[in-house]
Design a protein around this motif. Structure first.
Motif: not given
Length: 105
Positions: A88-96
């Motif tokens: 997902c391009p919005w979640c590449l750097d999210c903590d999960i």
């Protein structure tokens, strides 16, 4: 509901939607607010959670799990995590996703 309540977004009964459909326009939602019910439900849930936490002073050391887990900030609420989409391009750097990459090595 907890997030909406915390952000002071009115909690409205579904009957409000039915009333709007019935009259053909947005109705006043003052009579349909459920804020007090939400406040009570949140309070009861917190009490329930607190009552389920074992008290180490009451239980013996052999009955309690010891140690602390590492705190995790789950600052992402994207549905891609539920769908198993790791690209997902919005979640590449999210903590999960950072945790997933760390676990994979």
């Amino acid at each position: 509901i907890r997030k909406a309540f915390k952000r002071k977004i009115p909690i409205i009964d579904i009957a409000w939607l039915e009333k709007c459909r019935e009259i053909g326009r947005p109705a006043s939602f003052d009579h349909y607010r459920l804020d007090e019910e939400a406040r009570e439900a949140i309070r009861l849930r917190k009490e329930t959670i607190q009552s389920e936490i074992p008290n180490p002073d009451v239980l013996g050391d052999d009955q309690c799990e010891s140690g602390w887990s590492e705190p995790v900030a789950l600052g992402c609420c994207c549905v891609c995590h539920e769908n198993g989409d790791d690209t997902c391009p919005w979640c590449l750097d999210c903590d999960i996703n950072k945790m997933k990459r760390k676990a994979q090595g």
